[in-house]
Design a protein around this motif. Structure first.
Motif, PDB file in Angstrom:
ATOM      1  N   SER A  46       0.297 -11.548  -9.181  1.00  0.00           N
ATOM      2  CA  SER A  46      -1.051 -11.800  -8.655  1.00  0.00           C
ATOM      3  C   SER A  46      -1.033 -12.301  -7.220  1.00  0.00           C
ATOM      4  O   SER A  46      -2.071 -12.303  -6.562  1.00  0.00           O
TER       5      SER A  46
ATOM      6  N   ALA B  89      -0.723 -12.629  -3.269  1.00  0.00           N
ATOM      7  CA  ALA B  89      -1.129 -11.650  -2.253  1.00  0.00           C
ATOM      8  C   ALA B  89       0.067 -10.854  -1.743  1.00  0.00           C
ATOM      9  O   ALA B  89      -0.022  -9.650  -1.530  1.00  0.00           O
TER      10      ALA B  89
ATOM     11  N   ARG C  99       1.117  -8.361  -4.419  1.00  0.00           N
ATOM     12  CA  ARG C  99       0.166  -7.255  -4.499  1.00  0.00           C
ATOM     13  C   ARG C  99       0.434  -6.239  -3.397  1.00  0.00           C
ATOM     14  O   ARG C  99       0.466  -5.034  -3.633  1.00  0.00           O
TER      15      ARG C  99
ATOM     16  N   ARG D  12       1.830  -2.470  -4.094  1.00  0.00           N
ATOM     17  CA  ARG D  12       1.056  -1.297  -3.674  1.00  0.00           C
ATOM     18  C   ARG D  12       1.937  -0.300  -2.927  1.00  0.00           C
ATOM     19  O   ARG D  12       1.808   0.913  -3.105  1.00  0.00           O
TER      20      ARG D  12
ATOM     21  N   ASP E  75      -2.666 -14.395 -15.230  1.00  0.00           N
ATOM     22  CA  ASP E  75      -4.022 -13.878 -15.400  1.00  0.00           C
ATOM     23  C   ASP E  75      -3.948 -12.379 -15.698  1.00  0.00           C
ATOM     24  O   ASP E  75      -4.124 -11.536 -14.824  1.00  0.00           O
TER      25      ASP E  75
ATOM     26  N   ASP F 175      -6.952 -10.075 -14.807  1.00  0.00           N
ATOM     27  CA  ASP F 175      -7.029  -9.685 -13.407  1.00  0.00           C
ATOM     28  C   ASP F 175      -5.932  -8.673 -13.053  1.00  0.00           C
ATOM     29  O   ASP F 175      -6.147  -7.747 -12.277  1.00  0.00           O
TER      30      ASP F 175
ATOM     31  N   ARG G 133      -6.729  -5.104 -13.514  1.00  0.00           N
ATOM     32  CA  ARG G 133      -7.438  -4.467 -12.397  1.00  0.00           C
ATOM     33  C   ARG G 133      -6.431  -3.992 -11.352  1.00  0.00           C
ATOM     34  O   ARG G 133      -6.585  -2.917 -10.770  1.00  0.00           O
TER      35      ARG G 133
ATOM     36  N   ALA H  36      -4.790  -0.823 -12.626  1.00  0.00           N
ATOM     37  CA  ALA H  36      -5.633   0.359 -12.424  1.00  0.00           C
ATOM     38  C   ALA H  36      -5.530   0.829 -10.975  1.00  0.00           C
ATOM     39  O   ALA H  36      -5.387   2.023 -10.692  1.00  0.00           O
ATOM     40  N   ASP H  37      -5.574  -0.137 -10.056  1.00  0.00           N
ATOM     41  CA  ASP H  37      -5.484   0.170  -8.635  1.00  0.00           C
ATOM     42  C   ASP H  37      -4.142   0.830  -8.292  1.00  0.00           C
ATOM     43  O   ASP H  37      -4.083   1.844  -7.602  1.00  0.00           O
TER      44      ASP H  37
ATOM     45  N   LEU I 172      -3.928   4.381  -9.428  1.00  0.00           N
ATOM     46  CA  LEU I 172      -4.659   5.306  -8.551  1.00  0.00           C
ATOM     47  C   LEU I 172      -3.894   5.557  -7.253  1.00  0.00           C
ATOM     48  O   LEU I 172      -4.016   6.605  -6.634  1.00  0.00           O
ATOM     49  N   ARG I 173      -3.088   4.570  -6.841  1.00  0.00           N
ATOM     50  CA  ARG I 173      -2.296   4.755  -5.624  1.00  0.00           C
ATOM     51  C   ARG I 173      -1.048   5.587  -5.887  1.00  0.00           C
ATOM     52  O   ARG I 173      -0.347   5.964  -4.953  1.00  0.00           O
ATOM     53  N   GLY I 174      -0.718   5.811  -7.173  1.00  0.00           N
ATOM     54  CA  GLY I 174       0.411   6.681  -7.460  1.00  0.00           C
ATOM     55  C   GLY I 174       1.476   6.099  -8.362  1.00  0.00           C
ATOM     56  O   GLY I 174       2.475   6.764  -8.656  1.00  0.00           O
TER      57      GLY I 174
ATOM     58  N   PRO J 139      -0.062 -10.393   4.407  1.00  0.00           N
ATOM     59  CA  PRO J 139       0.810  -9.998   3.295  1.00  0.00           C
ATOM     60  C   PRO J 139       1.375  -8.587   3.464  1.00  0.00           C
ATOM     61  O   PRO J 139       2.525  -8.332   3.092  1.00  0.00           O
TER      62      PRO J 139
ATOM     63  N   GLU K 244      -8.987 -14.669  -4.647  1.00  0.00           N
ATOM     64  CA  GLU K 244      -8.026 -13.571  -4.695  1.00  0.00           C
ATOM     65  C   GLU K 244      -8.027 -12.893  -6.052  1.00  0.00           C
ATOM     66  O   GLU K 244      -7.381 -11.864  -6.231  1.00  0.00           O
ATOM     67  N   LYS K 245      -8.724 -13.505  -7.016  1.00  0.00           N
ATOM     68  CA  LYS K 245      -8.860 -12.884  -8.336  1.00  0.00           C
ATOM     69  C   LYS K 245     -10.339 -12.874  -8.697  1.00  0.00           C
ATOM     70  O   LYS K 245     -11.098 -13.734  -8.249  1.00  0.00           O
ATOM     71  N   THR K 246     -10.702 -11.923  -9.554  1.00  0.00           N
ATOM     72  CA  THR K 246     -12.105 -11.802  -9.946  1.00  0.00           C
ATOM     73  C   THR K 246     -12.617 -13.095 -10.562  1.00  0.00           C
ATOM     74  O   THR K 246     -13.757 -13.499 -10.329  1.00  0.00           O
TER      75      THR K 246
ATOM     76  N   ARG L 129     -10.094  -9.912  -0.379  1.00  0.00           N
ATOM     77  CA  ARG L 129      -8.940  -9.879  -1.294  1.00  0.00           C
ATOM     78  C   ARG L 129      -9.309  -9.294  -2.660  1.00  0.00           C
ATOM     79  O   ARG L 129      -8.441  -9.118  -3.507  1.00  0.00           O
TER      80      ARG L 129
ATOM     81  N   ARG M 233      -9.639  -3.862  -5.087  1.00  0.00           N
ATOM     82  CA  ARG M 233      -8.897  -2.929  -5.935  1.00  0.00           C
ATOM     83  C   ARG M 233      -9.758  -1.749  -6.375  1.00  0.00           C
ATOM     84  O   ARG M 233     -10.932  -1.901  -6.681  1.00  0.00           O
ATOM     85  N   MET M 234      -9.132  -0.606  -6.406  1.00  0.00           N
ATOM     86  CA  MET M 234      -9.793   0.580  -6.947  1.00  0.00           C
ATOM     87  C   MET M 234      -9.612   0.529  -8.452  1.00  0.00           C
ATOM     88  O   MET M 234      -8.511   0.303  -8.946  1.00  0.00           O
ATOM     89  N   LEU M 235     -10.691   0.687  -9.203  1.00  0.00           N
ATOM     90  CA  LEU M 235     -10.639   0.406 -10.641  1.00  0.00           C
ATOM     91  C   LEU M 235     -10.603   1.659 -11.499  1.00  0.00           C
ATOM     92  O   LEU M 235      -9.960   1.670 -12.548  1.00  0.00           O
TER      93      LEU M 235
ATOM     94  N   THR N  85      -6.177   7.439   0.156  1.00  0.00           N
ATOM     95  CA  THR N  85      -5.729   7.616  -1.220  1.00  0.00           C
ATOM     96  C   THR N  85      -6.228   8.931  -1.814  1.00  0.00           C
ATOM     97  O   THR N  85      -5.467   9.638  -2.480  1.00  0.00           O
ATOM     98  N   PHE N  86      -7.502   9.244  -1.563  1.00  0.00           N
ATOM     99  CA  PHE N  86      -8.091  10.382  -2.266  1.00  0.00           C
ATOM    100  C   PHE N  86      -8.224  11.638  -1.405  1.00  0.00           C
ATOM    101  O   PHE N  86      -8.359  12.730  -1.940  1.00  0.00           O
TER     102      PHE N  86
ATOM    103  N   ARG O  65      -6.006  14.307  -2.279  1.00  0.00           N
ATOM    104  CA  ARG O  65      -6.308  14.866  -3.600  1.00  0.00           C
ATOM    105  C   ARG O  65      -7.644  15.606  -3.602  1.00  0.00           C
ATOM    106  O   ARG O  65      -8.149  15.982  -4.658  1.00  0.00           O
TER     107      ARG O  65
END
Lengths: 245, 438
Positions: free
Chosen positions: A11, A13, A16, A20, A35, A38, A41, A44-45, A48-50, A201, B25-27, B60, B63-65, B88-89, B92
């Protein structure tokens, strides 16, 4: 070609940003932290980045039981296995001064938990004869200072551990990289007084990536901290003990 | 959560936010803070992101969800920069349907300012491609708003400058991106009349024009029109952009003195031959020409700059633009960065900037005479029935706001129900009395 990264303290910075980069390369990620909602999420990100794929594991430095599923997943991975340790904590020195029972937790979070985890995964990495271990230390570990000497001492312990661990793992072709960041724009430093030359970061992540490629052993990031720390280390103790830096 | 009390500025660096910023930095961090207006990449120029009380920095939560490769629907957190979506897209086959002049703007900021891009005449504004927004209201609870769930709140949020609450995440419809390259056609436009005629005749997917704001007499309104289409041939070997370079320090005052700018503009105009030219460019370089230079706002020196951006209704645009450009040309205060573009009618919310007509944007270094000049230009805009872009403005006055934004009363009513205590009020809202409480 694709590798697996165990990211402890995912988590943060810096973690992350680094994860990525690895996701963009198409590596598989095991994102480990407290967490998990969190981190889902982030997973998922990263996907999507690969990342192929990104999975989430509950990881608590204070709970060695939580290491087990991560170690198992690491052992079950195919190909090159890597570990990056970003986990850590930095309570205010004044809080520790007021409550010395906090010392043990700081040492666990910044040093012994990571050491125990790395020793547990070491045989697997030795057997594979490849891989990278990235350990995030700190310039604070280079010399004990009034402002954060317990944190600094834990990081110094981690540096020394990584040095010996490098000596061991290098024999099997595993690279062990000690990273000593200066001030980085994270939740640890956000809003602190006296910050200067703060790195992002993603800058740190880029430095780590370069250091892995060049098979470096120890890096300062950003690079100029090697100069600052050389000066700080060479100040004689009889003078240093009177300084407030 | 610690408050960073360091003063901060918008992109123009004239005005300063004094209330500090919280940065989760977190939801989960959003649930444990004192609510304030959200700020993103601080790419609005004036005081739209500034506040005398704490703001919430969303950069911060980036993020893409979720992404559906069949439909091109993307869900992402508010802090994600649009350039990340493009990088990113794009390869694609998908990209945001609207991209503003900088890719560093965040998704949340793009929604809050209902930004427009070089395809506005056809594609409309950013908010028109937003399917739903997860909005944190004054009670601290996040909820989904859309055309079907609380449509008034949804529309007020599109272009609402962050005043309806914190945008936590959003779902957007992206558009097909058939190529990472565009074929550009650059042509000299000798004067304003020729320029506007070319815009009227243009059928290009993307169009934008650089205008020489120092031009006077026969050269008044001259510039270079850029039209572009996605490259149709196979992308040969697309690779990510070179990393951007930072501007190392504030430029000295004389760097943008009138003779320097006039000379620069003459050279910039002449570099395109009289027959035009047709380069092929990476889409990022075409959409975001200045993003390769990190912190280019430092080129205006430490005193900062104002950007005047208006949109003028089509019928009277020629007349008003002529008067404005005369005044700007005579002042000798303009910087090289000036843009003319024809806009379509597309807009998403009651405080959205666009209207069918022409938009003019001109930068002015913050030096003596600049603010009075911008104030005169704003007054001309109001008289012409046009409006000023809130994301750029730092000088307009409260009574001008209602004249430029006829739907302001309805917006105020929505805000009164949503945020009676003004938790999400910003310096911009106070200056222009957007909440209507003064």
């Amino acid at each position: 070609m694709n590798e697996t990264w165990i990211i402890l303290g995912a988590s943060s910075a810096m973690a992350r940003a680094f994860a990525r980069d690895m996701a963009t390369q198409g590596d598989a990620l095991l994102l480990c932290g407290r967490d998990t909602a969190d981190l889902e999420r982030d997973a998922a990100d990263m996907a999507l980045r690969g990342a192929a794929p990104a999975r989430v594991f509950a990881f608590d430095t204070r709970d060695p039981e939580s290491f087990m599923p991560i170690l198992e997943a690491g052992r079950a991975s195919k190909g090159v296995l890597n570990v990056a340790v970003f986990a850590g904590s930095m309570p205010e020195q004044a809080d520790i001064d007021a409550d010395p029972s906090l010392v043990a937790g700081v040492v666990t979070d910044n040093f012994t938990a990571a050491a125990a985890f790395l020793m547990a995964i070491a045989p697997e990495m030795e057997a594979r004869g490849a891989g990278v271990v990235v350990g995030i230390g700190s310039v604070a570990g280079d010399r004990g200072r009034l402002g954060n000497y317990v944190y600094g001492a834990a990081k110094a312990g981690f540096h020394t551990f990584l040095s010996g661990f490098r000596n061991r793992m290098g024999r099997s072709g595993v690279q062990v990289l000690t990273v000593k960041p200066g001030f980085v724009d994270t939740s640890m430093t956000w809003g602190l007084e006296g910050m200067f030359l703060v790195a992002s970061p993603s800058d740190v992540a880029a430095d780590i990536r370069r250091a892995i490629k060049k098979r470096r052993n120890v890096i300062y990031t950003p690079w100029f901290w090697i100069g600052i720390m050389t000066i700080i280390r060479t100040i004689p103790e009889r003078i240093f003990k009177k300084l407030q830096i | 959560m610690p408050l960073n009390t360091e003063p901060y500025t918008g992109w123009g660096r004239v005005l300063t936010g004094t209330g500090g910023r919280l940065r989760p930095e977190k939801t989960a961090g959003l649930k444990h803070i004192d609510l304030g207006p959200a700020v993103g990449a601080l790419r609005s120029y004036g005081d739209a992101a500034l506040n005398e009380k704490p703001s919430v920095d969303m950069t911060r939560l980036d993020r893409m969800l979720a992404f559906d490769a069949e439909t091109g629907v993307l869900e992402a957190e508010a802090g994600v920069p649009l350039t990340t979506l493009l990088d990113t897209f794009g390869p694609r086959g998908w990209m945001p349907a609207v991209v503003p002049g900088t890719g560093y703007a965040t998704l949340g900021g793009a929604i809050a300012a209902d930004v427009h891009g070089k395809n506005h005449h056809a594609a409309g504004s950013f908010g028109q491609h937003v399917l739903s927004v997860r909005l944190i209201g004054a009670d601290g609870v996040a909820r989904e708003v859309s055309e079907t769930a609380e449509p008034d709140v949804f529309r007020a949020t599109l272009g609402g400058m962050g005043l309806t609450g914190i945008i936590e995440s959003a779902r957007i419809q992206m558009m097909a991106c058939p190529s990472m390259l565009v074929d550009v056609h650059e042509r000299r436009m000798p004067n304003l009349a020729a320029y506007m005629e070319a815009f009227e005749d243009s059928t290009a997917t993307f169009s934008v024009g650089w205008i020489d704001a120092t031009g006077t007499g026969a050269k008044l309104g001259r510039g270079i029109l850029e039209e572009a289409e996605f490259a149709t041939r196979e992308t040969p070997f697309w690779k990510p952009r070179k990393p951007p370079k930072p501007v190392p320090f504030n430029a000295p005052g004389f760097a943008l003195a009138a003779p320097v700018v006039r000379t620069f503009n003459q050279l910039y105009y002449s570099r395109i031959s009289t027959t035009g030219r047709k380069p092929t460019k990476p889409i990022a370089a075409f959409f975001h020409p200045l993003d390769g230079l990190i912190g280019w706002n430092k080129l205006y020196g430490k005193r900062g700059f104002h950007q005047f951006q208006c949109v003028l209704p089509t019928e009277s645009a020629a007349l008003t633009l002529d008067a404005m450009l005369r005044e700007i040309g005579q002042s000798g205060l303009a910087a090289p960065l000036a843009v003319l573009k024809k806009m379509g009618p597309g807009r998403a919310g009651p405080l959205s900037f666009p209207m069918a007509g022409y938009t003019l944007a001109v930068d002015f270094t913050n030096r003596p005479g600049a603010a009075p000049l911008v104030n005169r230009l704003i007054a001309q805009t109001v008289d012409a029935g046009g409006r000023i872009y809130l994301a750029k403005d730092s000088l307009a006055e409260a009574q001008q706001m209602a004249a430029m934004y006829p739907e302001l009363e309805g917006f105020r009513a929505t805000l009164r129900a949503l945020d009676p205590a003004g938790l999400f009020e910003t310096d911009l809202a106070r200056r222009l009395n957007i909440r209507g409480m003064q």
